[in-house]
Design an enzyme around this catalytic site. Structure first.
Site, PDB file in Angstrom:
ATOM      1  N   ASP A 343       0.858  -1.187   0.000  1.00 62.15           N
ATOM      2  CA  ASP A 343       0.000   0.000   0.000  1.00 62.15           C
ATOM      3  C   ASP A 343       0.894   1.238   0.000  1.00 62.15           C
ATOM      4  O   ASP A 343       2.125   1.111  -0.030  1.00 62.15           O
ATOM      5  CB  ASP A 343      -0.901   0.002   1.250  1.00 62.15           C
ATOM      6  CG  ASP A 343      -0.116   0.152   2.549  1.00 62.15           C
ATOM      7  OD1 ASP A 343       1.132   0.215   2.511  1.00 62.15           O
ATOM      8  OD2 ASP A 343      -0.749   0.211   3.614  1.00 62.15           O
ATOM      9  N   ASP A 345       1.371   4.683   2.343  1.00 65.16           N
ATOM     10  CA  ASP A 345       0.942   5.285   3.610  1.00 65.16           C
ATOM     11  C   ASP A 345       1.314   6.768   3.655  1.00 65.16           C
ATOM     12  O   ASP A 345       2.412   7.140   3.233  1.00 65.16           O
ATOM     13  CB  ASP A 345       1.649   4.583   4.776  1.00 65.16           C
ATOM     14  CG  ASP A 345       1.492   3.075   4.732  1.00 65.16           C
ATOM     15  OD1 ASP A 345       0.389   2.594   5.003  1.00 65.16           O
ATOM     16  OD2 ASP A 345       2.475   2.369   4.400  1.00 65.16           O
ATOM     17  N   ASP A 443      -3.349   4.393   2.724  1.00 69.09           N
ATOM     18  CA  ASP A 443      -3.722   4.725   4.108  1.00 69.09           C
ATOM     19  C   ASP A 443      -3.402   6.188   4.359  1.00 69.09           C
ATOM     20  O   ASP A 443      -2.283   6.627   4.100  1.00 69.09           O
ATOM     21  CB  ASP A 443      -2.905   3.897   5.117  1.00 69.09           C
ATOM     22  CG  ASP A 443      -3.344   2.444   5.179  1.00 69.09           C
ATOM     23  OD1 ASP A 443      -4.408   2.126   4.619  1.00 69.09           O
ATOM     24  OD2 ASP A 443      -2.618   1.642   5.786  1.00 69.09           O
TER      25      ASP A 443
HETATM   26  N1  DCT Z   1       1.662   0.831  11.566  1.00 67.28           N
HETATM   27  C1  DCT Z   1       1.182   1.223  12.788  1.00 67.28           C
HETATM   28  N2  DCT Z   1      -0.085   0.934  13.132  1.00 67.28           N
HETATM   29  C2  DCT Z   1      -0.885   0.250  12.270  1.00 67.28           C
HETATM   30  C3  DCT Z   1      -0.415  -0.138  11.025  1.00 67.28           C
HETATM   31  C4  DCT Z   1       0.871   0.173  10.693  1.00 67.28           C
HETATM   32  O1  DCT Z   1       1.892   1.831  13.567  1.00 67.28           O
HETATM   33  N3  DCT Z   1      -2.113  -0.030  12.630  1.00 67.28           N
HETATM   34  C5  DCT Z   1       3.012   1.163  11.197  1.00 67.28           C
HETATM   35  C6  DCT Z   1       3.972   0.033  11.072  1.00 67.28           C
HETATM   36  C7  DCT Z   1       4.539   0.133   9.695  1.00 67.28           C
HETATM   37  C8  DCT Z   1       3.882   1.317   9.054  1.00 67.28           C
HETATM   38  O2  DCT Z   1       2.934   1.802   9.967  1.00 67.28           O
HETATM   39  C9  DCT Z   1       3.258   1.028   7.739  1.00 67.28           C
HETATM   40  O3  DCT Z   1       2.477  -0.136   7.789  1.00 67.28           O
HETATM   41  P1  DCT Z   1       2.396  -1.120   6.547  1.00 67.28           P
HETATM   42  O4  DCT Z   1       1.938  -0.393   5.345  1.00 67.28           O
HETATM   43  O5  DCT Z   1       1.613  -2.313   6.956  1.00 67.28           O
HETATM   44  O6  DCT Z   1       3.895  -1.588   6.417  1.00 67.28           O
HETATM   45  P2  DCT Z   1       5.000  -1.217   5.362  1.00 67.28           P
HETATM   46  O7  DCT Z   1       6.263  -1.323   6.099  1.00 67.28           O
HETATM   47  O8  DCT Z   1       4.678   0.044   4.684  1.00 67.28           O
HETATM   48  O9  DCT Z   1       4.907  -2.430   4.379  1.00 67.28           O
HETATM   49  P3  DCT Z   1       4.387  -2.464   2.860  1.00 67.28           P
HETATM   50  O10 DCT Z   1       5.565  -2.031   2.074  1.00 67.28           O
HETATM   51  O11 DCT Z   1       4.006  -3.877   2.589  1.00 67.28           O
HETATM   52  O12 DCT Z   1       3.241  -1.534   2.743  1.00 67.28           O
HETATM   53 MG    MG Z   2       2.860   0.380   3.626  1.00 68.22          MG
END
Ligand code: DCT
Ligand code: MG
Length: 519
Positions: A343, A345, A443
């Site tokens: 995703d 963020d 997100d």
């Molecule tokens: N995070 C958090 N609380 C959440 C979800 C996520 O604090 N409820 C944090 C942990 C990592 C970061 O935010 C981003 O989450 P992800 O998108 O799940 O992880 P990513 O490292 O960006 O992995 P990806 O590359 O697969 O998106």
């Molecule tokens: Mg992510």
């Protein structure tokens, strides 16, 4: 001798000269002609030396079997500069100006980069000033690089995307995931920590000796490493990859909106494929799962950086329309330098907005996209944030900020080099083929301005890095950290922060850059 690190070979007597010999079993093309390496066997052993020589030659380095005049770089392991110089003396060789004495870490970095890397201080063997054997002494004498103790906490390690141990870390990631599916928490954590520490090692594990002094490697983990060293693969991992439950859970949870509970239910009901699940009339799906099935092909094909950048433009355009002073930061894996993600963020904050304006922003932005037909799915969660609430004790607690989980329609035309982002025909269901856009998971998190450093640190990840930051704060500092605040339990105060650097400083940690948080 003026330069602190450079020495050069003087006259010698004993050793036969083998000018230009590249030795080795197989001839390899030499790509880097300016460098001639010699790898010291002392304290390294014949087998490891032969392995490293072959590896370096395969990468295009010229490596001599014997020390000769042409040698420009001596690479040693577990030897200080004085050890190397002593050895040179024993060979009746004297060192002087141009020769570089380097630690194995330099060669390993070169192997990782596939080319000679710049020699950093940590790579160079330097003799201490008071050494009796001191042809190299400089104004900037630094201690001989010793093997640095590796911390059990990811927040005290620098973990870049340059993973020397992927063979092992892939194995432990799979074993951890299997334990997550089976809700074996202890074993899952053990495998995650093992994978994480191995991602931070600056060298590849070649023998069990390389695991000495590495924390987080219990007996079970070590036996798996041993298996991989011996057979090139792990029988445990093979068994997991063939396991019915693992395969089904992996498949089911690849659908957006499907968690462990739903996967468990479908598995127990005997489902093994998504097509059977989709076509079953008796099953009820949440809105999220419906969207997950509808855009499945797009969502399982990872988001690339060009797409993430295009989404960033889309988000910034929309946000500043309603709050011109808002700050929008891409967080998550892309901030850590990853080239792909599941995703994209974003963290949004505004120094000037009133509470009301702050609360309205995500509503306005998502309405705006809805009107344009870009909002394929939206789940907006209101804030439950309260000032001066103690940080959560849970390591994996969700935060209280207002946020939305979205699926956005990203037109190919918005992506730089647009064709790259496209899913090739045949991989996509015929219905959506050539549709000119891709569904992307996004997100958005809105946080109060005072919390921005904590929120940024929390949303940058990786998850293992975050877990270990909190664990470190609790166990080593008697502090409580979450995505909103840092609380000092001894002093009973909230510690404020303007930046991530401030938070690391409060915790007494060296600052770790986002690109080094890929734990
Ligand atoms: N995070 C958090 N609380 C959440 C979800 C996520 O604090 N409820 C944090 C942990 C990592 C970061 O935010 C981003 O989450 P992800 O998108 O799940 O992880 P990513 O490292 O960006 O992995 P990806 O590359 O697969 O998106
Ligand atoms: Mg992510």
């Amino acid at each position: 001798m003026d330069s602190p690190q450079a020495v050069h070979l003087g006259p010698r007597k004993k050793r036969p000269r083998q000018m230009g010999s590249s030795g080795g079993s197989m001839p390899h093309d030499i790509r880097f002609r300016d460098l001639v390496l010699f790898i010291l066997e002392k304290k390294m052993g014949t087998t490891r030396r032969a392995f490293l020589m072959e590896l370096a030659r395969r990468k295009g380095f010229r490596v001599e079997n014997e020390l000769s005049d042409s040698v420009t770089h001596i690479v040693a392991e577990n030897n200080s500069a004085s050890d190397v110089l002593e050895w040179l003396q024993l060979q009746n060789l004297r060192a002087s100006s141009e020769l570089q004495l380097l630690d194995i870490s330099w060669l390993i970095d070169c192997m990782g980069a596939g080319k000679p890397v710049e020699m950093a201080g940590r790579h160079q063997l330097v003799v201490r000033r008071n050494s009796s054997l001191s042809p190299v002494s400089g104004s900037q004498s630094v201690p001989v690089p010793a093997v640095q103790k590796i911390s059990q906490y990811a927040c005290q390690r620098r973990t870049t995307l340059n993973n020397y141990n992927q063979l092992f870390t892939d194995a432990f990631d799979i074993l951890a995931e299997n334990d997550e599916f089976r809700e074996n928490e202890g074993s899952c954590v053990a495998f995650m920590r093992a994978a994480s520490v191995l991602k931070a090692l600056p060298f590849p594990i070649i023998s069990m000796k390389d695991t000495e002094g590495v924390p987080c490697l219990g007996d079970k983990v070590k036996s798996i490493i041993e298996g991989i060293i011996e057979d090139g693969e792990s029988s445990e991992v093979k068994a997991v990859l063939n396991d019915e439950r693992y395969k089904s859970f992996k498949l089911f949870t690849s659908v957006f909106g499907v968690g462990l509970k739903t996967a468990e239910k479908w598995f127990r009901m005997g489902f093994r494929t998504l097509s059977k699940i989709k076509s079953d009339k008796s099953l009820k799906f949440t809105h999220m799962q419906k969207a997950g099935f509808l855009y499945y092909e797009d969502l399982v094909s990872c988001v690339n950086r060009a797409e993430a950048e295009a989404v960033s433009v889309l988000v910034k355009e929309a946000v500043v329309t309603f709050l011109p002073d808002a700050l929008v930061t891409m967080t998550g894996g892309f901030r850590r330098g990853k080239m792909t993600g599941h995703d994209v963020d974003f963290l949004i904050t505004s120094p000037e907005a009133t509470e009301d304006e702050e609360q309205q922003l995500l509503h306005k932005v998502t309405d705006f996209w809805r009107q344009q037909g870009l909002l394929l799915y939206c789940d907006l969660i209101e804030s439950t944030f309260e000032k001066f609430k103690l940080p959560s004790r849970k390591v994996d607690a969700l935060d209280h900020f207002q946020k939305c989980f979205l699926i956005l329609k990203l037109h190919h035309g918005r992506v730089r080099g647009g064709e790259h982002g496209r899913v090739r025909g045949g991989e996509q269901s015929s219905q959506q083929e050539g549709k000119g856009w891709k569904a992307i998971r996004v997100d958005l998190v809105m946080c109060p301005y005072e919390c921005r450093a904590f929120a940024l640190l929390g949303w940058t990840g990786s998850r293992q890095f975050e877990r270990d930051l909190r664990r470190y704060a609790t166990h080593e500092r008697k502090m409580m950290l979450d995505n909103h605040a840092l609380y000092d339990k001894t002093k009973r105060v909230f510690l404020e922060a303007e930046s991530e650097e401030d938070i690391f400083a409060h915790l007494g940690l060296d600052y770790i850059e986002p690109q080094e948080r890929n734990a």
